[in-house]
Every structure is written in structure tokens, then in C-alpha cells.
Design an enzyme around this catalytic site. Structure first.
Site, PDB file in Angstrom:
ATOM      1  N   CYS A 128     -16.454 -11.067  -3.425  1.00 43.01           N
ATOM      2  CA  CYS A 128     -16.033 -11.673  -4.687  1.00 43.01           C
ATOM      3  C   CYS A 128     -14.976 -10.789  -5.367  1.00 43.01           C
ATOM      4  O   CYS A 128     -14.760  -9.649  -4.948  1.00 43.01           O
ATOM      5  CB  CYS A 128     -17.240 -11.856  -5.600  1.00 43.01           C
ATOM      6  SG  CYS A 128     -17.960 -10.298  -6.161  1.00 43.01           S
TER       7      CYS A 128
ATOM      8  N   CYS B  72     -16.242  -7.363  -6.234  1.00 47.52           N
ATOM      9  CA  CYS B  72     -16.409  -6.518  -5.050  1.00 47.52           C
ATOM     10  C   CYS B  72     -15.049  -5.968  -4.598  1.00 47.52           C
ATOM     11  O   CYS B  72     -14.932  -4.803  -4.234  1.00 47.52           O
ATOM     12  CB  CYS B  72     -17.047  -7.306  -3.913  1.00 47.52           C
ATOM     13  SG  CYS B  72     -18.700  -7.915  -4.297  1.00 47.52           S
TER      14      CYS B  72
END
Length: 79
Positions: free
Chosen positions: A10, A13
């Protein structure tokens, strides 16, 4: 030093991974950096919330994006 970023990929991340890379570059630290995206592998690391940073097998940050400064402070203490 082995640093793993745990998360499915994501934006948070990805930002965590970028911050880890930037912190290592600022410290001129040659670390083995990898991104773990497989959920089973993330759980095997002991991570319950992503994004997470795992240094040498120890979960040091979980569930939030660390700043470059925070990462630098952590890394200096482990060198």
C-alpha cells in the site's frame, strides 16, 4: 544488518520503504533491505499491523509510517 519492510504494498508501506532507504543512505549504511508482501510471511515475522519495520528479526515499528529521522536514530543505536 537485515531490514525488512512488512506490508502488502500500500502507499504507507511504500513510504515506509522509501524512508528506510533514505535513512540508510543518510547514514551511509550498507543494509540488506527487502519488502515482504506475502501475508503468511508477514505473520511469520510476528507482525500484526502494517506497515512494519523488522531489523535483524525484531519488529521495531508496527502499524505506522516512521520518519527518516526516527529510523536514523534507531539504526545508529544498532550499528
Amino acid at each position: 544488518m537485515k531490514i525488512q519492510i512488512a506490508g502488502p504494498g500500500c502507499p504507507n508501506c511504500q513510504k515506509t520503504e522509501r524512508n528506510v532507504i533514505d535513512a540508510c543512505a543518510a547514514l551511509d549504511l550498507a543494509a540488506d533491505i527487502s519488502h515482504v508482501t506475502n501475508i503468511a510471511d508477514i505473520l511469520d515475522l510476528g507482525v500484526m499491523r502494517t506497515p512494519a519495520v523488522v531489523i535483524d528479526g525484531e519488529v521495531v515499528i508496527s502499524g505506522r509510517v516512521p520518519t527518516v529521522s526516527e529510523l536514523k536514530n534507531m539504526l545508529v543505536k544498532r550499528v
